[in-house]
Scaffold this active site. Structure first.
Site, PDB file in Angstrom:
ATOM      1  N   ILE A 101       0.826  -1.212   0.000  1.00 32.12           N
ATOM      2  CA  ILE A 101       0.000   0.000   0.000  1.00 32.12           C
ATOM      3  C   ILE A 101       0.862   1.264   0.000  1.00 32.12           C
ATOM      4  O   ILE A 101       0.542   2.244  -0.669  1.00 32.12           O
ATOM      5  CB  ILE A 101      -0.960  -0.021   1.218  1.00 32.12           C
ATOM      6  CG1 ILE A 101      -1.948  -1.190   1.069  1.00 32.12           C
ATOM      7  CG2 ILE A 101      -1.697   1.302   1.371  1.00 32.12           C
ATOM      8  CD1 ILE A 101      -2.660  -1.590   2.353  1.00 32.12           C
ATOM      9  N   THR A 136      -1.747  -7.478  -1.025  1.00 30.47           N
ATOM     10  CA  THR A 136      -0.326  -7.197  -0.769  1.00 30.47           C
ATOM     11  C   THR A 136       0.266  -8.457  -0.152  1.00 30.47           C
ATOM     12  O   THR A 136      -0.445  -9.429   0.080  1.00 30.47           O
ATOM     13  CB  THR A 136      -0.164  -6.041   0.241  1.00 30.47           C
ATOM     14  OG1 THR A 136      -0.719  -6.468   1.494  1.00 30.47           O
ATOM     15  CG2 THR A 136      -0.852  -4.771  -0.211  1.00 30.47           C
ATOM     16  N   ASN A 187       2.657   4.363   7.620  1.00 36.37           N
ATOM     17  CA  ASN A 187       2.073   3.212   6.912  1.00 36.37           C
ATOM     18  C   ASN A 187       2.756   1.885   7.246  1.00 36.37           C
ATOM     19  O   ASN A 187       2.114   0.834   7.180  1.00 36.37           O
ATOM     20  CB  ASN A 187       2.177   3.476   5.395  1.00 36.37           C
ATOM     21  CG  ASN A 187       1.930   2.230   4.573  1.00 36.37           C
ATOM     22  OD1 ASN A 187       0.794   1.780   4.433  1.00 36.37           O
ATOM     23  ND2 ASN A 187       3.009   1.638   4.057  1.00 36.37           N
ATOM     24  N   ASP A 203      14.106   2.286   9.732  1.00 39.76           N
ATOM     25  CA  ASP A 203      13.496   1.174  10.456  1.00 39.76           C
ATOM     26  C   ASP A 203      12.786   1.802  11.643  1.00 39.76           C
ATOM     27  O   ASP A 203      13.434   2.368  12.539  1.00 39.76           O
ATOM     28  CB  ASP A 203      14.566   0.176  10.917  1.00 39.76           C
ATOM     29  CG  ASP A 203      13.956  -1.031  11.622  1.00 39.76           C
ATOM     30  OD1 ASP A 203      12.857  -0.894  12.205  1.00 39.76           O
ATOM     31  OD2 ASP A 203      14.572  -2.095  11.597  1.00 39.76           O
ATOM     32  N   LYS A 218      -2.630  -3.024  16.690  1.00 36.22           N
ATOM     33  CA  LYS A 218      -3.370  -1.986  15.963  1.00 36.22           C
ATOM     34  C   LYS A 218      -4.351  -1.269  16.904  1.00 36.22           C
ATOM     35  O   LYS A 218      -4.595  -0.069  16.763  1.00 36.22           O
ATOM     36  CB  LYS A 218      -4.095  -2.583  14.753  1.00 36.22           C
ATOM     37  CG  LYS A 218      -3.165  -2.959  13.597  1.00 36.22           C
ATOM     38  CD  LYS A 218      -2.494  -1.742  12.957  1.00 36.22           C
ATOM     39  CE  LYS A 218      -1.813  -2.102  11.637  1.00 36.22           C
ATOM     40  NZ  LYS A 218      -1.136  -0.956  11.007  1.00 36.22           N
ATOM     41  N   VAL A 234      -6.532  -5.642   1.201  1.00 36.00           N
ATOM     42  CA  VAL A 234      -5.805  -5.281  -0.018  1.00 36.00           C
ATOM     43  C   VAL A 234      -4.806  -6.369  -0.431  1.00 36.00           C
ATOM     44  O   VAL A 234      -4.144  -6.978   0.418  1.00 36.00           O
ATOM     45  CB  VAL A 234      -5.038  -3.951   0.210  1.00 36.00           C
ATOM     46  CG1 VAL A 234      -4.454  -3.441  -1.102  1.00 36.00           C
ATOM     47  CG2 VAL A 234      -5.941  -2.899   0.826  1.00 36.00           C
ATOM     48  N   TYR A 258      -1.186  -8.878  15.986  1.00 36.95           N
ATOM     49  CA  TYR A 258      -1.537  -7.821  15.042  1.00 36.95           C
ATOM     50  C   TYR A 258      -2.694  -6.984  15.568  1.00 36.95           C
ATOM     51  O   TYR A 258      -2.641  -5.757  15.595  1.00 36.95           O
ATOM     52  CB  TYR A 258      -1.896  -8.436  13.694  1.00 36.95           C
ATOM     53  CG  TYR A 258      -2.189  -7.421  12.614  1.00 36.95           C
ATOM     54  CD1 TYR A 258      -1.157  -6.664  12.043  1.00 36.95           C
ATOM     55  CD2 TYR A 258      -3.481  -7.198  12.158  1.00 36.95           C
ATOM     56  CE1 TYR A 258      -1.417  -5.724  11.048  1.00 36.95           C
ATOM     57  CE2 TYR A 258      -3.751  -6.272  11.166  1.00 36.95           C
ATOM     58  CZ  TYR A 258      -2.716  -5.544  10.612  1.00 36.95           C
ATOM     59  OH  TYR A 258      -2.972  -4.611   9.629  1.00 36.95           O
TER      60      TYR A 258
HETATM   61  P1  NDP Z   1       3.184  -5.164   3.328  1.00 38.66           P
HETATM   62  O1  NDP Z   1       3.528  -6.313   4.202  1.00 38.66           O
HETATM   63  O2  NDP Z   1       2.964  -5.384   1.876  1.00 38.66           O
HETATM   64  O3  NDP Z   1       4.287  -3.998   3.493  1.00 38.66           O
HETATM   65  C1  NDP Z   1       4.666  -3.609   4.775  1.00 38.66           C
HETATM   66  C2  NDP Z   1       5.644  -2.462   4.661  1.00 38.66           C
HETATM   67  O4  NDP Z   1       6.027  -2.084   5.992  1.00 38.66           O
HETATM   68  C3  NDP Z   1       6.930  -2.850   3.929  1.00 38.66           C
HETATM   69  O5  NDP Z   1       7.397  -1.751   3.186  1.00 38.66           O
HETATM   70  C4  NDP Z   1       7.871  -3.167   5.071  1.00 38.66           C
HETATM   71  O6  NDP Z   1       9.250  -3.034   4.741  1.00 38.66           O
HETATM   72  C5  NDP Z   1       7.462  -2.093   6.052  1.00 38.66           C
HETATM   73  N1  NDP Z   1       7.969  -2.383   7.388  1.00 38.66           N
HETATM   74  C6  NDP Z   1       7.786  -3.491   8.130  1.00 38.66           C
HETATM   75  N2  NDP Z   1       8.479  -3.408   9.287  1.00 38.66           N
HETATM   76  C7  NDP Z   1       9.114  -2.202   9.261  1.00 38.66           C
HETATM   77  C8  NDP Z   1       9.984  -1.534  10.151  1.00 38.66           C
HETATM   78  N3  NDP Z   1      10.386  -2.079  11.290  1.00 38.66           N
HETATM   79  N4  NDP Z   1      10.434  -0.296   9.792  1.00 38.66           N
HETATM   80  C9  NDP Z   1      10.061   0.270   8.623  1.00 38.66           C
HETATM   81  N5  NDP Z   1       9.265  -0.335   7.731  1.00 38.66           N
HETATM   82  C10 NDP Z   1       8.790  -1.546   8.052  1.00 38.66           C
HETATM   83  O7  NDP Z   1       1.889  -4.505   4.002  1.00 38.66           O
HETATM   84  P2  NDP Z   1       0.684  -3.645   3.386  1.00 38.66           P
HETATM   85  O8  NDP Z   1       1.176  -2.753   2.323  1.00 38.66           O
HETATM   86  O9  NDP Z   1      -0.435  -4.561   3.154  1.00 38.66           O
HETATM   87  O10 NDP Z   1       0.296  -2.799   4.684  1.00 38.66           O
HETATM   88  C11 NDP Z   1       0.536  -1.400   4.808  1.00 38.66           C
HETATM   89  C12 NDP Z   1      -0.223  -0.913   6.028  1.00 38.66           C
HETATM   90  O11 NDP Z   1      -1.625  -1.209   5.850  1.00 38.66           O
HETATM   91  C13 NDP Z   1       0.193  -1.642   7.326  1.00 38.66           C
HETATM   92  O12 NDP Z   1       0.190  -0.732   8.388  1.00 38.66           O
HETATM   93  C14 NDP Z   1      -0.908  -2.686   7.503  1.00 38.66           C
HETATM   94  O13 NDP Z   1      -1.060  -3.069   8.842  1.00 38.66           O
HETATM   95  C15 NDP Z   1      -2.115  -1.933   6.975  1.00 38.66           C
HETATM   96  N6  NDP Z   1      -3.228  -2.779   6.551  1.00 38.66           N
HETATM   97  C16 NDP Z   1      -3.118  -3.625   5.471  1.00 38.66           C
HETATM   98  C17 NDP Z   1      -4.198  -4.397   5.071  1.00 38.66           C
HETATM   99  C18 NDP Z   1      -4.157  -5.294   3.890  1.00 38.66           C
HETATM  100  O14 NDP Z   1      -5.190  -5.944   3.597  1.00 38.66           O
HETATM  101  N7  NDP Z   1      -3.057  -5.384   3.156  1.00 38.66           N
HETATM  102  C19 NDP Z   1      -5.476  -4.349   5.817  1.00 38.66           C
HETATM  103  C20 NDP Z   1      -5.470  -3.432   6.939  1.00 38.66           C
HETATM  104  C21 NDP Z   1      -4.384  -2.681   7.275  1.00 38.66           C
HETATM  105  P3  NDP Z   1      10.152  -4.332   4.284  1.00 38.66           P
HETATM  106  O15 NDP Z   1       9.856  -4.553   2.823  1.00 38.66           O
HETATM  107  O16 NDP Z   1      11.546  -3.903   4.576  1.00 38.66           O
HETATM  108  O17 NDP Z   1       9.695  -5.488   5.132  1.00 38.66           O
END
Ligand code: NDP
Length: 227
Positions: A13, A184, A76, A52, A153, A182, A149
């Protein structure tokens, strides 16, 4: 053009938000834990910064590199471990890790970038949370577990709501937004929404945020979510 800062934008996202905003001409500063993982992001963002959110040294070094005013800060980055395990199989270290990324991380980043947000014109603070952090949603038939999780949240929602109260006198508008389910790495292939659909909806909601919306919990279509 306003400047957006998005954490965790190398995939999912966050990447879709960066693409959507960059395509309409906004300035996007986006973060990734490893620059090497952010090649697609580097093509659209004005700048990619390493961050991070669980590492205080990383957060403070990052904040020193961001010297420009930030109009919209989007927390995010997220992490979803322990999918549905029963209590006797739960990895409690993973619960702590989820709290660190999902609840403490946004507080660290917001605190570090507050001077930049204060200097911005739009003064919008957005936390990408989840309906799974809604206490009311536990009544739903699906996803009864996922303690790490969901609890992290819920903690984010409380922290963000308190921040919204604290920062309101400065004219900062805070919103907690659920992006929908979504497609992902986190959401999986069965999710109904593409990242583009979610990002387009989120940006529309963010564009429309007014002072009266401070402290709201909404989804990507602007619908209110019960706490
Ligand atoms: P992804 O797992 O696809 O991506 C997660 C992102 O967060 C990656 O860029 C990852 O980096 C980064 N990340 C994880 N840990 C850290 C850290 N310690 N420091 C910095 N960056 C970090 O998740 P989504 O895109 O699906 O989710 C994005 C947001 O939306 C999140 O907050 C999630 O909880 C929320 N969400 C998503 C839903 C869904 O259906 N997908 C539903 C509801 C909420 P890296 O690549 O290095 O791991």
């Amino acid at each position: 053009m306003p400047t957006y800062l998005i954490t965790g934008a190398n995939r999912g996202i966050g990447l879709a938000l960066a693409k959507h905003l960059a395509a309409r001409g906004d300035t996007v500063i986006a973060t990734a834990r490893e620059q090497g993982k952010a090649t697609e992001l580097a093509e659209v963002a004005s700048r990619v910064e390493e961050l991070d959110v669980t590492d205080p040294a990383s957060v403070s070094a990052f904040a020193e590199r961001v010297t420009e005013p930030i109009d919209v800060l989007i927390n995010n980055a997220g992490f979803y471990p322990n999918r549905g395990e029963p209590l006797d199989q739960i990895d409690t270290e993973a619960i702590l890790r989820a709290f660190d990324v999902n609840a403490v991380g946004p507080v660290r980043v917001t605190r570090a970038l507050l001077p930049r947000l204060r200097a911005g014109g739009h003064k919008k603070l957005v936390h990408i949370t989840s309906v799974m952090g809604s206490l009311r949603s536990v009544d739903d038939a699906n996803q009864k577990r996922s303690i790490a999780y969901r609890a992290s949240k819920a903690a984010l929602n409380m922290a963000a709501l308190l921040l919204s109260n604290e920062l309101e006198p400065e004219g900062i508008i805070s919103a907690m937004l659920h992006p929908g389910w979504v497609q992902t790495d986190m959401g999986g292939g069965k999710a109904p929404l593409t990242t583009e659909q979610s990002a387009a909806g989120l940006v529309k909601v963010i564009d429309g945020l007014k002072p009266r919306d401070n402290g709201c919990f909404r989804d990507y279509q602007g619908k209110k979510i019960p706490w």
